[in-house]
Design a protein around this motif. Structure first.
Motif, PDB file in Angstrom:
ATOM      1  N   ILE B 242       6.830  -1.845  -8.387  1.00  0.00           N
ATOM      2  CA  ILE B 242       6.300  -2.612  -7.265  1.00  0.00           C
ATOM      3  C   ILE B 242       7.299  -3.711  -6.914  1.00  0.00           C
ATOM      4  O   ILE B 242       7.666  -4.529  -7.767  1.00  0.00           O
ATOM      5  N   THR B 253       3.839  -9.734  -4.805  1.00  0.00           N
ATOM      6  CA  THR B 253       4.233  -8.466  -4.189  1.00  0.00           C
ATOM      7  C   THR B 253       4.079  -8.550  -2.685  1.00  0.00           C
ATOM      8  O   THR B 253       3.507  -9.511  -2.159  1.00  0.00           O
ATOM      9  N   GLU B 313      -0.674  -1.440  -2.228  1.00  0.00           N
ATOM     10  CA  GLU B 313       0.284  -0.742  -3.093  1.00  0.00           C
ATOM     11  C   GLU B 313      -0.389   0.507  -3.659  1.00  0.00           C
ATOM     12  O   GLU B 313      -1.517   0.429  -4.151  1.00  0.00           O
TER      13      GLU B 313
END
Lengths: 289, 353
Positions: B242, B253, B313
């Motif tokens: 990630i 992120t 994600e």
């Protein structure tokens, strides 16, 4: 219902598919007859009297069967000698052609050297030159070498085959490279690889080349006619012409001789056919798939 | 037996450089696996060791001998090919005896050596068959028999199992490993299958685009991947990677989740672009942690692979618990903090210790 009572499913056959099948079989039979007729005509003329050969209208089958023609033709001229000469020439040309073609083909298929593609193209280019164009220069060379009326004079000029080199090259290319690499690691030289791996696997192509070469030379008329005079070195096709004399032509003997001279080619074709068709199953040994 | 050294080995095909200076030492008796995606140069490297490809620069040394200019037969190696390369016109016995015959050994000696090798691989009953009469697994075993009959210094395997079906592959994998443990022969084994590499190797060499990415024991590579490529390549299902930015609270992120920093890192500065890595089995069911939406559930029996969506994600978790999971539902997951990996985004290099 038990399985025995079940009727297997069959797609219904339609009229036009049956008609096409019948027509194609008829067509194929016709072509087959067309090819077979000359052979039939040869044998049919071999067993009749010479005056009957030229009878008008021609008859398909002889009035009177003269089976003795074969014996008479054989005794009339030294046919044994002609057979021997043909065997020596056709056999030697075939043997030399296969060896030379295999060596050349391996070089073209696997060795890397400058000008390889160019030489291959030049090889193939020679296929386009008709034999009649080469006859005079070849004869001059052979006579300068003092090979007129000799076996080597008949054999050597015919033993080069660019077709053979090309045919074997294409076959060699289809053999997986890993087999050669495995043999290299096993300690084989290039020549050993060719002899122990490549050639045994290429027997179908080699059988085919042998058959073509042998029959081609067995039937070869022009070149022996030019380099040979007299009976000592005459091959079968030359021998057959000796039934044509100033007193007349013994057509029935020519046909009888031609029938006899066909036999070795037919036997060879039957013998080699198994090797040639084996090509289809060679692939099964390669790899795991 | 012998050790094997590759010293700054470079391969050019014409103008194209396909191997960029590979250094590798393989100990006597060691089983080393070269692994990488297709086109990474692993097979080329193996073929250079075998002598089937020329070496553009650098040295290959087997034992104390530089073998760069030696013919394959002079290198004292044996190779097992992907398609086995058994001589189709020879019986199994002759396939195995071919190299011995070429070295001009006596008939009785050859028979004894072939029978010995056949005994090791349980090939005795197949010696008089042709390769076409054998199954894939049997052919594979004959190919190995042909290699071991010569007792070479180094064994080379070029993807030997990729033509076999899945079940046979697992079986042959075990057989090759057992064979190695018995013969203790120096072995270089090429595969693109990281599971083969993990299960068989003493050490793995991960390659990509003609470079060696990392060399290490299977568990080293698994636990301490040197870079993002190795992290993603080794392990199945592969590691979650990630992208994010280092902040004072941890790594943020792109989706906006904040991940804690691994306990020990080196050379990390705030604002640095990084990649967080977490293996699927290091997600745990938790009362707090990330709220993940389930996209896809793949039960394998021993564990359940779940494709998840965490703030945009797409990640994978491998859960050992057998809980009822339905696509579309949510589940709370927490990462095992001691198992977090951190990589620099630009260089791909590992930052966590």
């Amino acid at each position: 219902m038990t399985p025995e009572h079940r009727i297997p499913h069959q797609p219904p056959r339609q009229f036009h598919t049956i008609a096409i099948e019948v027509l194609s079989l008829l067509g194929l039979s016709l072509v087959a007859l067309l090819f077979l007729f000359p052979f039939f005509w040869m044998v049919s003329n071999a067993v009749r009297g010479n005056n009957e050969v030229l009878a008008v209208p021609p008859r398909l089958l002889p009035n009177e069967y003269q089976w003795g023609n074969f014996v008479e033709a054989w005794l009339h001229l030294p046919f044994g000698r002609f057979f021997l000469n043909s065997f020596i020439v056709a056999g030697s040309v075939t043997a030399i052609t296969v060896v030379v073609s295999a060596l050349a083909a391996y070089a073209f298929a696997r060795l890397k050297f400058p000008g390889r593609e160019g030489i291959l193209v030049a090889y193939l280019g020679t296929l386009m030159i008709p034999q009649v164009m080469l006859v005079i220069p070849l004869f001059l060379i052979i006579s300068k070498l003092g090979m007129v009326n000799t076996y080597q004079g008949m054999i050597l000029p015919m033993a080069f085959s660019s077709f053979g080199a090309f045919l074997l090259r294409q076959f060699f290319l289809s053999i997986p490279r890993e087999l050669e690499e495995a043999a290299l690691i096993d300690g084989a030289s290039r020549l050993r690889i060719l002899v122990s791996i490549i050639i045994p696997l290429s027997m179908p192509a080699i059988g085919l080349l042998s058959l073509f070469t042998f029959i081609g030379q067995w039937n070869n008329f022009l070149w022996p006619l030019i380099v040979v005079n007299g009976m000592e070195y005459a091959t079968l096709p030359l021998g057959l012409t000796m039934f044509q004399t100033q007193q007349g032509t013994a057509w029935n003997f020519i046909m009888a001789g031609a029938t006899l001279s066909m036999i070795p080619g037919v036997i060879l074709a039957i013998l080699l056919q198994r090797i040639i068709y084996k090509g289809i199953t060679v692939g099964a040994g390669f790899g795991g798939r | 037996m012998a050790s094997l050294d590759l010293i700054d080995v470079v391969k050019f095909y014409g103008e194209l450089e396909v191997l960029h200076g590979v250094d590798l030492h393989v100990d006597d008796g060691e089983f080393v696996v070269l692994v990488g995606p297709s086109g990474c140069g692993k097979s080329t490297l193996l073929r250079m060791i075998a002598g089937l490809e020329t070496i553009s620069f650098g040295d290959v040394r087997i034992g104390d001998t530089i073998v760069n200019d030696l013919q394959p037969k002079a290198r004292d190696i044996a190779m097992v090919f992907q398609n086995y390369a058994l001589y189709p016109h020879m019986k199994v016995r002759d396939n195995m005896a071919f190299s011995l015959k070429l070295s001009r050994r006596s008939r009785t000696e050859i028979d004894a050596m072939v029978d010995h090798a056949a005994g090791i691989l349980d090939l005795g009953h197949l010696l008089d068959r042709y390769p076409r009469e054998l199954s894939g697994g049997q052919r594979q075993r004959v190919a190995m028999g042909r290699a071991i009959v010569r007792d070479p210094a180094v064994f080379l395997f070029d993807e030997p199992l990729s033509n076999l079906d899945a079940k046979l592959r697992v079986q042959m994998r075990a057989e090759i490993k057992a064979l190695h443990q018995r013969l203790k022969a120096t072995t270089v084994y090429v595969t693109h299958d990281q599971i083969e590499a993990m299960t068989m190797a003493d050490r793995i060499v991960v390659m990509r685009d003609g470079y060696v990415e990392q060399v290490g024991t299977p568990l080293d590579l698994y636990d301490q991947p040197a870079n993002v490529f190795v992290a993603g390549f080794i392990g199945s299902p592969s590691m979650n990677l990630i992208g994010g930015v280092v902040t004072d609270k941890g790594v943020r992120t792109e989706g906006g989740t904040i991940w804690p920093m691994p306990a020990q890192t080196s050379g990390v500065t705030e604002g640095q672009q990084v990649v967080i890595g977490l293996r699927p089995e290091h997600f745990m069911l938790a009362d707090d942690g990330f709220v993940a939406t389930i996209n896809l559930v793949e039960p394998t029996g021993s564990e359940t692979h779940v494709a998840l969506d965490i703030f945009g994600e797409t990640l994978t978790a491998a859960l050992r618990e057998r809980i009822v999971l339905t696509p579309g539902a949510t589940v709370n997951l927490a990462p095992r903090l001691d198992c977090l990996h951190l990589f620099d985004k630009a260089s791909g290099k590992r930052l966590s210790l």
